[in-house]
Each structure stands twice: as structure tokens, then as C-alpha cells.
Design a protein around this motif. Sequence first.
Motif, PDB file in Angstrom:
ATOM      1  N   UNK A 119      37.874   4.804  14.164  1.00 29.63           N
ATOM      2  CA  UNK A 119      38.082   6.542  13.192  1.00 29.63           C
ATOM      3  C   UNK A 119      36.955   5.286  12.057  1.00 29.63           C
ATOM      4  N   UNK A 120      36.156   6.603  11.417  1.00 31.11           N
ATOM      5  CA  UNK A 120      35.978   6.251  10.603  1.00 31.11           C
ATOM      6  C   UNK A 120      35.564   6.794   9.286  1.00 31.11           C
ATOM      7  N   UNK A 121      35.402   6.159   7.839  1.00 32.25           N
ATOM      8  CA  UNK A 121      35.632   6.954   6.656  1.00 32.25           C
ATOM      9  C   UNK A 121      34.911   6.019   5.955  1.00 32.25           C
ATOM     10  N   UNK A 122      33.303   7.094   5.714  1.00 32.89           N
ATOM     11  CA  UNK A 122      32.658   6.432   5.465  1.00 32.89           C
ATOM     12  C   UNK A 122      32.698   6.762   3.249  1.00 32.89           C
ATOM     13  N   UNK A 123      33.510   6.595   2.632  1.00 33.39           N
ATOM     14  CA  UNK A 123      33.549   6.583   0.835  1.00 33.39           C
ATOM     15  C   UNK A 123      35.091   7.029   1.246  1.00 33.39           C
ATOM     16  N   UNK A 124      36.456   5.771   1.092  1.00 34.80           N
ATOM     17  CA  UNK A 124      37.468   5.505   0.639  1.00 34.80           C
ATOM     18  C   UNK A 124      38.199   6.060   2.200  1.00 34.80           C
ATOM     19  N   UNK A 141      48.957   6.488  -1.550  1.00 31.73           N
ATOM     20  CA  UNK A 141      48.242   7.469  -1.980  1.00 31.73           C
ATOM     21  C   UNK A 141      46.497   6.137  -2.097  1.00 31.73           C
ATOM     22  N   UNK A 142      45.473   6.267  -2.181  1.00 29.71           N
ATOM     23  CA  UNK A 142      44.280   5.942  -2.471  1.00 29.71           C
ATOM     24  C   UNK A 142      43.196   7.028  -2.870  1.00 29.71           C
ATOM     25  N   UNK A 143      42.123   6.599  -4.186  1.00 30.59           N
ATOM     26  CA  UNK A 143      41.463   7.269  -4.259  1.00 30.59           C
ATOM     27  C   UNK A 143      40.404   6.619  -4.074  1.00 30.59           C
ATOM     28  N   UNK A 174      34.025  11.497   5.709  1.00 30.50           N
ATOM     29  CA  UNK A 174      32.798  11.935   4.833  1.00 30.50           C
ATOM     30  C   UNK A 174      33.551  11.765   3.535  1.00 30.50           C
ATOM     31  N   UNK A 175      33.361  11.201   2.622  1.00 30.22           N
ATOM     32  CA  UNK A 175      34.166  11.283   1.237  1.00 30.22           C
ATOM     33  C   UNK A 175      35.888  11.468   1.774  1.00 30.22           C
ATOM     34  N   UNK A 176      36.830  10.698   1.404  1.00 31.52           N
ATOM     35  CA  UNK A 176      38.098  10.758   1.370  1.00 31.52           C
ATOM     36  C   UNK A 176      38.899  10.191   0.627  1.00 31.52           C
ATOM     37  N   UNK A 177      39.572  10.900  -0.529  1.00 30.17           N
ATOM     38  CA  UNK A 177      40.267  10.219  -1.565  1.00 30.17           C
ATOM     39  C   UNK A 177      41.708  11.564  -1.437  1.00 30.17           C
ATOM     40  N   UNK A 208      36.286  16.640  12.123  1.00 27.97           N
ATOM     41  CA  UNK A 208      34.436  15.474  11.442  1.00 27.97           C
ATOM     42  C   UNK A 208      34.593  16.523   9.810  1.00 27.97           C
ATOM     43  N   UNK A 209      35.292  15.989   9.172  1.00 28.12           N
ATOM     44  CA  UNK A 209      35.529  15.927   7.727  1.00 28.12           C
ATOM     45  C   UNK A 209      34.302  15.839   6.898  1.00 28.12           C
ATOM     46  N   UNK A 210      34.041  16.630   6.453  1.00 24.78           N
ATOM     47  CA  UNK A 210      32.724  16.484   4.783  1.00 24.78           C
ATOM     48  C   UNK A 210      33.768  16.445   3.443  1.00 24.78           C
ATOM     49  N   UNK A 211      34.451  15.184   2.794  1.00 22.41           N
ATOM     50  CA  UNK A 211      35.028  15.815   1.636  1.00 22.41           C
ATOM     51  C   UNK A 211      36.022  16.641   1.596  1.00 22.41           C
ATOM     52  N   UNK A 212      36.632  15.541   1.538  1.00 23.34           N
ATOM     53  CA  UNK A 212      38.705  15.973   0.910  1.00 23.34           C
ATOM     54  C   UNK A 212      39.120  15.198  -0.730  1.00 23.34           C
ATOM     55  N   UNK A 213      40.247  15.653  -0.803  1.00 25.68           N
ATOM     56  CA  UNK A 213      40.733  15.318  -2.339  1.00 25.68           C
ATOM     57  C   UNK A 213      39.583  15.553  -3.312  1.00 25.68           C
ATOM     58  N   UNK A 214      40.535  15.741  -4.632  1.00 23.87           N
ATOM     59  CA  UNK A 214      39.746  16.428  -6.120  1.00 23.87           C
ATOM     60  C   UNK A 214      39.352  15.712  -6.468  1.00 23.87           C
TER      61      UNK A 214
END
Length: 417
Positions: A119-124, A141-143, A174-177, A208-214
Amino acid sequence: MSEKMNRQGGRTNWGMRDPMIWLAAALSLGSSGSAFAVAPTPAVTWDATGTSDYNTPTNWDPDLASAPANASNQFLTINNGATAAINSNAEGAFLILGLSTGQSGNLVINSGTISTFGEIRVGGRETVPDDYNSATPMYVANNGGTGTVIQNPGSTVNVNYNAGTEPPVASFYVGDSSGGNANGSYTITGTAESPSVLTSGFAANDAIVVGTGNGTIASFTQNAFTTVTSTGFIIAGRKGATGTYTMNGGVLNAQGASGSLGLFVGDGDTTGIPTTSGTFTQNAGTFFLTNGGSIGRRGGTGVYNMVGGTLNQSTGTIVIGDGVGTATKAGTNGTFTQTGGDVNAANVTVAQIGGTGAYTMSAGTLSLTGQMMVGAVGSTTAGLLDANGTLNLSGTGAITIGTNLNVAIGSSTVQTA
């Protein structure tokens, strides 16, 4: 989105795969964790400065005996603002760039390399284990932090290492918090002589997820002479995030499972977070969307800008403004603007059950083998809202409909100029 949740017989099972359990209305991207197949080693952190070779064992802390390997099940993080360069074939069961708030990491993938990750997480990372040595850790939980990846021409990245039991989840984020600060970007580039490839997953519920988390901000840029494939689905903007996918050329594949959705642009998730924003801009290239898609969903705002290229959707329905059957998810708004290119689809619905949607077309072609529905009526017995759908056709835009154009009762309009 940290781990995927499957439900069987009323009991929650983590880490087991069944592509049919996450149908369109029941997509669940859980934040609780599953047992590791083998407990990962304690986090191995990048400690080199500037730009240094990914496969050099002493660039990691603690020093590795050899280059990172999937079989070692290492939880690899780059958090010190430096850049790791992949100059030869590389591996990594877990790779996170910028794990937490205030941390950042960068990765450059160079020509002639083949990399395989779990798995790859780019930013969080939305959740992290509280005990890396446990096979059944608790997840907290992690920001997120900040991460960037540049994939250069002539390289291949496969996020499909199978450890037997999740995690790693064989998906790419990409972007996961869990609620803020994450910022991620990924750019893939190729040339005619040196095309590039990115493949995420091996099962129909990988992604493929681009942006998740408030509060998360994420972007993915796909340039010419590249092939990007998700064996499951693609998300741009989920659960309060702002996610953008820009396709400037190449080939994009969202394969998914029969009866599911392959594309989500601006999905507020089950709680209907109204700050969710997703944008997909197709300037060129060919997008093969096997199943249906949702543009603006469950309280989120989704925008698809079709400027050029081709969108081929095989089965199911593309829904623009998808209320997903409940009046409690107020604010759902979807827009599909076509100023060029060709859309070949099975069915298109402009606004569905409580959603607001608009399809605006001034050039290009829309060819449907099935029908177009403008404004789908809600169920009065369930107390659901009617939808608000608009079809605007002008200029040289041309629509061919296989069966019929159905303008539903309620708030819907068709305009031509």
C-alpha cells in the motif's frame, strides 16, 4: 480510508475480500483496522537528507540489513522533508510519505524501474496501529502530513503485493487523514519511447483514492503516454476532502465488480459531509469506466469537466447529483460539463433522489446505448426528496440516446439553444 470492511451474515469481517458486498449504496471504507498477516516491524523511518537512494539500507532508521522488501513487512515512513529516489527495482509492504501533522516526505521514481508495494499513502494515513509488534493491534485516528510523488517516464509502479491477509490493503491513497491537515500530490508522466504504468490492486474492492478526511487536500495528475489502472474503483474527494484528478492524456482504467460503481467524484460519505469536493478534469486520453459512476454524492459536490478525449462506460449508470436514497444528506450537487470529447455510456441520470445535477454540453458527443433520466423522483413512502435535474444543450453538442429521454415528474428541465 484505512481498511476495507466486508459484512457477511450480520458479522463484520475485516480483511476478507468479496467484491459483491460493496455495492453502490453500501460502499464502506472503514477506519478500524484488521489483523496484520504478520505484525509489521516497528516503523522504519527515512533519515537521509536531500535526495538519496531508496534502496540504500543505511538511509533508513534503524539501518536495514538490505533494501526494503515486501517479505520483511516493514512499515516505511518518510517524514523529514527529504526525498527518496527509486533508481532500481524497489519494494515496500507499507510506504507512507508524511505520516502525521507537521511531517513531510517525497518520492521520485525514475526510468527503468519496477516497484511493487502493498500500500502507498502519499500524505497521511487515516489510522495507525498502536502496537506495530502485535498481530491484532488497535488503530488510532491520525491527521496526516504532506507527501509528493513524481513518477518519471519509463517506470512501473504496482500496488498489488498480496500478503495473504490485509493489511497491507493493496490500494493507493493520495491525501489520507481522519480529520485534517493531510496534503498529497502524485504526478505520472511518460513519453512515446518510455511510457509509464501505475496499477493499484488485484481485487475488485481495491482502489485509487485521491483525498479522504475532512480538510484533506489531494491531487493526481496523469499525463500522456501513461496507463493508470484500478482493479476496483477510483475516488476523487471523499468524506470532507478536496480531491482533484486531472487527466491530460494516456489511458485510465477503473475495472470494479459487476453491479458496483467504478468512479466517485465528491462523495460526502455516510454522514453526508457538505465540505466534500471532488473534481475530475479530462483534457485528453481515454478513460475506460467498466461500471457506473457517481458525480456529487451523499452531501458532496462533484464536478466532471470533459474537455477532450474519450470516456467509455460499459454498464450501469453515471449519476450526476446522487442523493443515494436519503433526504438527510442535504447539499448533494453534481455537474458534468462537456466542451469537447466523446462520451460513450450505457445510461446517464442527471440528479437522483434528493440530489441536484446538471449536464451542460456545448461541444462533443454523448452516445448512450440505454436511456437518459433527468430528475429522478424520490419515494414518498420513505419521505425522500425529488431530485433537481437540468440538461443544457447548445453549440455543436450532439446526443444520441439508445432508448429514451425520460424527464421525470418534479423539478427537472431540458434546455436547448
